[in-house]
Structure formats: structure tokens, C-alpha cells
Motif scaffolding. Structure first.
Motif, PDB file in Angstrom:
ATOM      1  N   ILE A 169      21.217  34.178  31.944  1.00  0.00           N
ATOM      2  CA  ILE A 169      22.335  33.233  31.888  1.00  0.00           C
ATOM      3  C   ILE A 169      23.462  33.809  31.037  1.00  0.00           C
ATOM      4  O   ILE A 169      24.632  33.790  31.419  1.00  0.00           O
ATOM      5  N   LEU A 170      23.085  34.350  29.867  1.00  0.00           N
ATOM      6  CA  LEU A 170      24.064  34.977  28.980  1.00  0.00           C
ATOM      7  C   LEU A 170      24.774  36.120  29.683  1.00  0.00           C
ATOM      8  O   LEU A 170      25.994  36.287  29.582  1.00  0.00           O
ATOM      9  N   ALA A 171      23.994  36.903  30.452  1.00  0.00           N
ATOM     10  CA  ALA A 171      24.564  38.028  31.202  1.00  0.00           C
ATOM     11  C   ALA A 171      25.594  37.560  32.217  1.00  0.00           C
ATOM     12  O   ALA A 171      26.678  38.131  32.329  1.00  0.00           O
ATOM     13  N   ALA A 172      25.256  36.499  32.944  1.00  0.00           N
ATOM     14  CA  ALA A 172      26.177  35.989  33.973  1.00  0.00           C
ATOM     15  C   ALA A 172      27.466  35.478  33.354  1.00  0.00           C
ATOM     16  O   ALA A 172      28.564  35.783  33.829  1.00  0.00           O
ATOM     17  N   LEU A 173      27.331  34.698  32.290  1.00  0.00           N
ATOM     18  CA  LEU A 173      28.510  34.133  31.635  1.00  0.00           C
ATOM     19  C   LEU A 173      29.392  35.231  31.057  1.00  0.00           C
ATOM     20  O   LEU A 173      30.614  35.238  31.240  1.00  0.00           O
ATOM     21  N   MET A 174      28.776  36.205  30.380  1.00  0.00           N
ATOM     22  CA  MET A 174      29.537  37.282  29.755  1.00  0.00           C
ATOM     23  C   MET A 174      30.208  38.166  30.802  1.00  0.00           C
ATOM     24  O   MET A 174      31.355  38.576  30.641  1.00  0.00           O
ATOM     25  N   SER A 175      29.506  38.441  31.891  1.00  0.00           N
ATOM     26  CA  SER A 175      30.065  39.302  32.932  1.00  0.00           C
ATOM     27  C   SER A 175      31.271  38.641  33.594  1.00  0.00           C
ATOM     28  O   SER A 175      32.306  39.272  33.806  1.00  0.00           O
ATOM     29  N   SER A 176      31.147  37.337  33.899  1.00  0.00           N
ATOM     30  CA  SER A 176      32.266  36.618  34.509  1.00  0.00           C
ATOM     31  C   SER A 176      33.461  36.563  33.573  1.00  0.00           C
ATOM     32  O   SER A 176      34.597  36.812  33.970  1.00  0.00           O
ATOM     33  N   LEU A 177      33.196  36.217  32.315  1.00  0.00           N
ATOM     34  CA  LEU A 177      34.286  36.139  31.344  1.00  0.00           C
ATOM     35  C   LEU A 177      34.922  37.502  31.099  1.00  0.00           C
ATOM     36  O   LEU A 177      36.144  37.623  31.016  1.00  0.00           O
ATOM     37  N   ALA A 178      34.076  38.536  30.986  1.00  0.00           N
ATOM     38  CA  ALA A 178      34.596  39.895  30.742  1.00  0.00           C
ATOM     39  C   ALA A 178      35.515  40.331  31.867  1.00  0.00           C
ATOM     40  O   ALA A 178      36.592  40.889  31.633  1.00  0.00           O
ATOM     41  N   SER A 179      35.103  40.056  33.109  1.00  0.00           N
ATOM     42  CA  SER A 179      35.930  40.424  34.262  1.00  0.00           C
ATOM     43  C   SER A 179      37.243  39.657  34.257  1.00  0.00           C
ATOM     44  O   SER A 179      38.297  40.213  34.565  1.00  0.00           O
ATOM     45  N   LEU A 180      37.169  38.372  33.889  1.00  0.00           N
ATOM     46  CA  LEU A 180      38.388  37.554  33.814  1.00  0.00           C
ATOM     47  C   LEU A 180      39.347  38.070  32.755  1.00  0.00           C
ATOM     48  O   LEU A 180      40.535  38.219  32.997  1.00  0.00           O
ATOM     49  N   PHE A 181      38.795  38.353  31.560  1.00  0.00           N
ATOM     50  CA  PHE A 181      39.637  38.852  30.473  1.00  0.00           C
ATOM     51  C   PHE A 181      40.315  40.156  30.878  1.00  0.00           C
ATOM     52  O   PHE A 181      41.510  40.357  30.684  1.00  0.00           O
ATOM     53  N   ASN A 182      39.525  41.062  31.452  1.00  0.00           N
ATOM     54  CA  ASN A 182      40.058  42.378  31.794  1.00  0.00           C
ATOM     55  C   ASN A 182      41.084  42.287  32.928  1.00  0.00           C
ATOM     56  O   ASN A 182      42.144  42.916  32.881  1.00  0.00           O
ATOM     57  N   SER A 183      40.784  41.489  33.945  1.00  0.00           N
ATOM     58  CA  SER A 183      41.717  41.334  35.072  1.00  0.00           C
ATOM     59  C   SER A 183      43.015  40.670  34.623  1.00  0.00           C
ATOM     60  O   SER A 183      44.105  41.067  35.040  1.00  0.00           O
ATOM     61  N   SER A 184      42.903  39.652  33.761  1.00  0.00           N
ATOM     62  CA  SER A 184      44.091  38.959  33.268  1.00  0.00           C
ATOM     63  C   SER A 184      44.951  39.889  32.422  1.00  0.00           C
ATOM     64  O   SER A 184      46.172  39.927  32.564  1.00  0.00           O
ATOM     65  N   ALA A 185      44.303  40.656  31.538  1.00  0.00           N
ATOM     66  CA  ALA A 185      45.030  41.612  30.694  1.00  0.00           C
ATOM     67  C   ALA A 185      45.743  42.645  31.542  1.00  0.00           C
ATOM     68  O   ALA A 185      46.883  43.031  31.279  1.00  0.00           O
ATOM     69  N   MET A 186      45.066  43.074  32.619  1.00  0.00           N
ATOM     70  CA  MET A 186      45.648  44.078  33.504  1.00  0.00           C
ATOM     71  C   MET A 186      46.864  43.521  34.238  1.00  0.00           C
ATOM     72  O   MET A 186      47.901  44.188  34.345  1.00  0.00           O
ATOM     73  N   LEU A 187      46.752  42.289  34.729  1.00  0.00           N
ATOM     74  CA  LEU A 187      47.884  41.664  35.420  1.00  0.00           C
ATOM     75  C   LEU A 187      49.098  41.581  34.503  1.00  0.00           C
ATOM     76  O   LEU A 187      50.216  41.918  34.901  1.00  0.00           O
ATOM     77  N   PHE A 188      48.875  41.142  33.260  1.00  0.00           N
ATOM     78  CA  PHE A 188      49.997  41.008  32.330  1.00  0.00           C
ATOM     79  C   PHE A 188      50.604  42.379  32.010  1.00  0.00           C
ATOM     80  O   PHE A 188      51.822  42.565  32.053  1.00  0.00           O
ATOM     81  N   THR A 189      49.740  43.337  31.703  1.00  0.00           N
ATOM     82  CA  THR A 189      50.216  44.661  31.272  1.00  0.00           C
ATOM     83  C   THR A 189      50.947  45.400  32.383  1.00  0.00           C
ATOM     84  O   THR A 189      52.069  45.878  32.197  1.00  0.00           O
ATOM     85  N   ILE A 190      50.338  45.471  33.548  1.00  0.00           N
ATOM     86  CA  ILE A 190      50.900  46.260  34.656  1.00  0.00           C
ATOM     87  C   ILE A 190      52.020  45.511  35.379  1.00  0.00           C
ATOM     88  O   ILE A 190      53.042  46.077  35.740  1.00  0.00           O
ATOM     89  N   ASP A 191      51.833  44.192  35.584  1.00  0.00           N
ATOM     90  CA  ASP A 191      52.780  43.443  36.423  1.00  0.00           C
ATOM     91  C   ASP A 191      53.928  42.788  35.663  1.00  0.00           C
ATOM     92  O   ASP A 191      54.909  42.375  36.273  1.00  0.00           O
ATOM     93  N   PHE A 192      53.802  42.667  34.349  1.00  0.00           N
ATOM     94  CA  PHE A 192      54.923  42.123  33.575  1.00  0.00           C
ATOM     95  C   PHE A 192      55.457  43.155  32.577  1.00  0.00           C
ATOM     96  O   PHE A 192      56.595  43.587  32.675  1.00  0.00           O
ATOM     97  N   TYR A 193      54.609  43.579  31.647  1.00  0.00           N
ATOM     98  CA  TYR A 193      55.073  44.444  30.552  1.00  0.00           C
ATOM     99  C   TYR A 193      55.603  45.794  31.048  1.00  0.00           C
ATOM    100  O   TYR A 193      56.713  46.200  30.716  1.00  0.00           O
ATOM    101  N   LYS A 194      54.816  46.483  31.875  1.00  0.00           N
ATOM    102  CA  LYS A 194      55.207  47.827  32.316  1.00  0.00           C
ATOM    103  C   LYS A 194      56.443  47.799  33.220  1.00  0.00           C
ATOM    104  O   LYS A 194      57.231  48.748  33.246  1.00  0.00           O
ATOM    105  N   ARG A 195      56.625  46.692  33.954  1.00  0.00           N
ATOM    106  CA  ARG A 195      57.794  46.595  34.839  1.00  0.00           C
ATOM    107  C   ARG A 195      59.087  46.536  34.040  1.00  0.00           C
ATOM    108  O   ARG A 195      60.112  47.072  34.454  1.00  0.00           O
ATOM    109  N   PHE A 196      59.051  45.861  32.874  1.00  0.00           N
ATOM    110  CA  PHE A 196      60.267  45.733  32.068  1.00  0.00           C
ATOM    111  C   PHE A 196      60.402  46.857  31.040  1.00  0.00           C
ATOM    112  O   PHE A 196      61.477  47.107  30.523  1.00  0.00           O
ATOM    113  N   ARG A 197      59.264  47.530  30.745  1.00  0.00           N
ATOM    114  CA  ARG A 197      59.305  48.684  29.841  1.00  0.00           C
ATOM    115  C   ARG A 197      58.550  49.847  30.474  1.00  0.00           C
ATOM    116  O   ARG A 197      57.445  50.202  30.037  1.00  0.00           O
ATOM    117  N   PRO A 198      59.120  50.432  31.519  1.00  0.00           N
ATOM    118  CA  PRO A 198      58.419  51.464  32.296  1.00  0.00           C
ATOM    119  C   PRO A 198      58.113  52.746  31.524  1.00  0.00           C
ATOM    120  O   PRO A 198      57.236  53.521  31.922  1.00  0.00           O
TER     121      PRO A 198
END
Length: 558
Positions: A346-375
């Protein structure tokens, strides 16, 4: 929980730390390494990560709860291995050729920068308000049920479990990036599968077998038209799951989730090459056949144990609410040591889902917002920005939990309901984007915008009319509140498709160079040869087997 259970949990934690230390010793010099694991993942890691990222608390609590309350109705959303095959066979070549990091980046390549911004914004909002908060909320409930602790140090144990889970997961995601997510998935997936399988076997043993479960559930009529809990296909007048609406709605939501959502597609983008990415999708499709049996059927077992008044360890099995099904089975059925193993799952499932969410969200912000305005930002700084974004997303997720606590026992339904209004516009933009050369930038953009406006209107209407006293009947209420959620999803998708086509025909067609390799019929001979070389007869055979199992499932539970 016995001492042996805590020893098992401790060993699992040590294995997790060992993987993180190994990942830290590998160099992650740029954002491709941090976010995509260096694009060198093999099919085994990709498939395991797809499955582990998908299996979150909405399964451990919500899907088992759906099984205990409505039987097979929600299986449409879970027997979707065939949809992951569409990702592997249809979308992988386009995503691989485009060499993008994110799905919004792909839409920018196909349409325009505005489309990218729209999708990034929708994705970030949906991650924080639904997936992060619901997963953490349900995670707190699971551990409160399993440990049986109400308060600790004068604090509600729910909050200790929920925030502890978030902080632990965020720490290893921030430190290790995508590689920690991928490689811990390889450890977590077999533990989760084994733990859930033990629950299934012991549940059937306590109940008396498959036939006992089917008999108990067949005796429960779920609507006015004679359908029972065991039926997957229900009368088209069923207020919640009409068969036509369920088939159309689950397909639209599934297409959006499996083929276009950053959360899942990021696993495939991290593949070493097209062959590994496709085979990872096929392996993920095999694994996706399991949740119905590992989570939904245990919910039906819990319902039958409660209905039949079965005595376990000297006590009559009691199910307080449907969403308590899976953790109650863990607490009542499992012996010492095994309970610790399942808690690890159960801990594995929760951590894996959350980890993927955190990483995907961070990537969206970094690549799709931050890098576009500060290439000009250096690669190492992008990794740091991604880590800061992860921290912000964690805080936002925690802050949203008090509001989410009102969701209560409708977690899985709530998620699918929200996704049913988020997905049609995005699904239409991607589907027409790769299938029709004439789809213009304005067409794709306005199709998505219309989808979001309609979706937010529907959600607003649900909140208002659910709490309004004596609301008068009118056309707006009939359309945006009274209409079945699955039929609404289908009509909304059709509207977005038509709007995209009409706007495309009224605006300038995209230039051939811009869409080269991104739409059917535009690949160069070299690209077609590379795609053909990436699969063989075994890939086809395994895909046919998955489709056969899916068809057999529908036939049995029809």
C-alpha cells in the motif's frame, strides 16, 4: 500490527533507501536526466512504472469501495489494457519523433504556443486539486484503518499519516528525480501485486470461493431494470452507469489518461528507443488487466463477507462503509508479517503515484512555463527549479486536503466525474491533431478552450445544484446538471470534435513542414523504416493476447 510487521516495513524502507543512494551516485547533469531518467529506460522499468504510477489510493480505497457498493460497474475504467496498446502502437512513434519532454510541448509543435499554455495550466490544476489531494487524503484513511490509531500525541493520526507520506515521497522525488521513480517502481510493483494477491486468496478462502461471491452479489439488484452487481453492461436507463454511456465515457477518459496525459506518457518518453517504449506499453497493458481482480473483486468479497455475516478469527466481519473494504480486509484477514508486507505494498502504491505526480508537475512547470520565458537558463538550474516546483506542489496538495475531506466515500466516482469534464477537449485536440493534416492551430486551440469552459461550467453547476434548496427546473439545469455524467462526456467530446473541424476549415491550414512527422501520412521514408524496425511478430502476438483477454472479460461479465 505485530513486531514482525514493523520489521518487514523496516526492511522495505532500507531497500528503498538503497535504491535512492544508488540513484544519487549516478550523474544527473541536465533536465533530461532528472525528468526522464536520461531517456535510457528499458521496457521492464517503463511497464512497471506505468502500472505503479496508475495504482494509487483511488484503487486501494476507491476501486475496492466501488466493488463493495456497485459491483462490476467501474470495471470499464480498469480493464483498459487495450487503451495502453493505442499509446504504444499509435502515439509512441509521434512522441519519439518529436523528441519532446512534455505533452503541452507536443501540442505546441503541432498547433501553437497558446495550446501548450492551455494544456499545461489544465494539467497542473487537475494534478493539485484532484490527484495529489485525493491520493494523500485516501492514504491517510488507509493507514488510520490498518493501524487502528485514532490519535497520536494529541493529533489526529490521519494528518500524521497523510503529511508523513507526502514528505517522505517528496524527499525521494526531489533528491532522485525520474530515476528514483522508475527504479523504486521496479521494487514496489511486485510487492504490491504479491500483497494484493494474498488478500484475494485469503478473502476467497474465508468466503468459500468464487461461486459464493457471485451468488451473494447476483442477489443484489442495483436498479429498477433488474440488473445486478455482477453485470458490467447495464440497462441504458440506469441513472449512473448506462451501458452506452459507460462504453463511450470510459473510452474518452481512458484515451485522455493513457495516451495524452503527462502523468502516464512521461513513463514512455523516458524509453531508450521506440522499441523499448512500445514494449514497455505492452508490458504495462498486461499489468493493467490485474486491478479488477486485485482491487475491485476484493471489494465484492468484502461486501459478500459482510452480507453473509462470515466469522473471521472469532469476530463477525463488519464493513462500516464501502471505501473501508480493502483496509478492513488487510486488518482482519492477514497474519503477522504478511500484514506488514501488504502495508508495504500500500505504501509503495501511494508513494509511487505521488512521486510520479510530483515529478510530472515539476516538469510541466519547469519546461512549459519557466524555460519558455527564460530559455537561456543552465540545465543544472532547471533541475533546481524543478525541485522547488515540487515543494510548492506538495504544499498546495496538503493545503487542499481539508477541503477534500468532504469527498468522503465517493473518491473513485469523484475522480472519474472530474476527469469526464476535463478530458473531452484535450482528447479531441490530440486525436484530430495526429489523424487529420487539415487540423489548424486555431482549430485545436479553440476545441480545447471550449472543452475547458464547458467542463468548468458543468462542475460549477454540480456544486451549486447539489447544495441548492428547491432549485427550479430549466434548460441550463437539465443540460449541465441533470444529464447523466457519461452521456454528457460523450456529447461534449462530439461538440469539441465538430468545433475543431469547423474552425480548422475556416482558418489557415498548417504548413507541411510544421506538421512533418507529427500527423499520419507525413513521416519520411526513413522515419517509417525506423518505426517498422521497432517491432516484430512477438509484439503483435502479445497485443492480440491482451485484446483477447479483454474480450473474454466483457463476455463473462456481460
Amino acid at each position: 500490527m505485530a513486531t514482525l510487521d514493523f520489521i518487514v516495513i523496516g526492511l522495505f524502507a532500507l531497500a528503498l533507501i538503497g535504491i535512492i543512494i544508488w540513484v544519487l551516485k549516478q550523474k544527473q547533469n541536465n533536465s533530461a536526466d532528472y525528468f526522464l531518467g536520461g531517456r535510457d529506460a528499458t521496457w521492464l522499468a517503463i511497464g512497471a512504472s506505468i502500472f505503479a504510477s496508475n495504482i494509487g489510493s483511488e484503487h486501494l480505497i476507491g476501486l475496492a469501495g466501488a466493488g463493495a457498493s456497485s459491483g462490476m460497474a467501474m470495471a470499464h475504467w480498469e480493464i483498459q489494457g487495450w487503451m495502453i496498446l493505442i499509446l504504444g502502437w499509435v502515439f509512441v512513434p509521434f512522441y519519439t519523433r518529436s523528441m519532446v519532454y512534455t505533452m503541452p510541448e507536443f501540442l505546441e509543435r503541432r498547433y501553437n504556443p497558446q495550446s501548450r499554455t492551455i494544456l499545461s495550466f489544465i494539467s497542473l490544476i487537475s494534478y493539485v486539486l484532484t490527484k495529489v489531494a485525493v491520493t494523500v487524503y485516501a492514504g491517510g484513511l488507509v493507514f488510520q484503518q490498518v493501524f487502528g490509531i485514532k490519535e497520536l500525541w494529541g493529533i489526529d493520526f490521519f494528518w500524521i499519516a497523510a503529511i508523513g507520506l507526502v514528505l517522505l515521497t517528496a524527499l525521494y522525488t526531489i533528491v532522485g528525480g525520474m530515476k528514483s521513480v522508475l527504479y523504486t517502481s521496479v521494487l514496489q510493483t511486485p510487492i504490491l501485486l504479491l500483497g494484493s494477491l494474498i488478500i484475494l486468496v485469503l478473502g476467497f478462502k474465508a468466503l468459500g470461493g468464487w461461486d459464493e461471491m457471485m451468488t451473494a452479489c447476483k442477489s443484489v439488484v442495483v436498479n429498477d431494470y433488474g440488473d445486478t452487481m455482477t453485470q458490467l453492461i447495464r440497462d441504458n436507463r440506469d441513472p449512473q452507469y448506462p451501458w452506452l454511456g459507460a462504453l463511450i465515457g470510459s473510452s474518452i477518459i481512458g484515451f485522455w489518461y493513457w495516451c495524452t496525459d503527462q502523468y502516464i506518457v512521461q513513463r514512455v518518453l523516458s524509453g531508450k528507443d521506440m522499441k523499448q517504449a512500445r514494449r514497455g506499453a505492452i508490458f504495462g497493458a498486461y499489468l493493467k488487466l490485474l486491478p479488477v481482480f486485485l482491487f475491485l473483486i476484493p471489494g465484492m468479497i468484502a461486501f459478500a463477507l459482510n452480507k453473509n455475516g462470515v466469522i473471521i478469527n472469532g469476530e463477525v466481519f463488519k464493513l462500516s462503509i464501502p471505501d473501508a473494504a480493502f483496509p478492513t480486509l488487510v486488518a482482519k484477514l492477514l497474519p503477522a508479517g504478511v500484514k506488514g508486507l501488504v502495508v508495504c505494498g500500500i505504501l509503495a502504491a501511494l508513494m509511487s503515484s505521488l512521486a510520479s505526480l510530483f515529478n510530472s508537475s515539476a516538469m510541466l512547470f519547469t519546461i512549459d512555463f519557466y524555460k519558455r520565458f527564460r530559455p537561456e537558463t543552465p540545465e543544472k538550474k532547471l533541475v533546481v527549479i524543478g525541485q522547488i516546483a515540487t515543494v510548492v506542489i506538495v504544499i498546495l496538495g496538503i493545503l487542499w486536503i481539508p477541503i477534500m475531506r468532504s469527498v468522503g466515500d465517493v473518491l473513485y466516482n469523484y475522480l472519474q466525474d472530474v476527469q469526464s469534464v476535463l478530458s473531452p477537449g484535450i482528447a479531441a485536440a490530440f486525436l484530430l491533431g495526429i489523424c487529420w493534416k487539415r487540423t489548424s492551430a486555431q482549430g485545436g486551440m479553440w476545441g480545447m478552450l471550449a472543452g475547458i469552459i464547458i467542463g468548468i461550467t458543468r462542475l460549477g453547476a454540480k456544486v451549486y445544484y447539489s447544495n441548492a434548496v428547491d432549485a427550479s427546473d430549466n434548460l441550463f439545469k437539465a443540460l449541465f446538471y441533470d444529464m447523466n455524467w457519461l452521456f454528457f462526456c460523450g456529447w461534449m467530446f462530439l461538440f469539441c470534435i465538430i468545433l475543431t473541424i469547423v474552425v480548422s476549415l475556416c482558418t489557415k491550414a498548417p504548413e507541411a513542414g510544421k506538421i512533418q512527422g507529427l500527423v499520419f501520412g507525413t513521416a519520411t521514408p526513413e522515419e517509417r523504416a525506423a518505426t517498422r524496425a521497432s517491432w516484430n511478430h512477438w509484439d503483435v502476438i502479445h497485443s492480440v493476447i491482451i485484446l483477447g483477454i479483454t474480450a473474454a472479460f466483457y463476455w463473462y461479465f456481460w
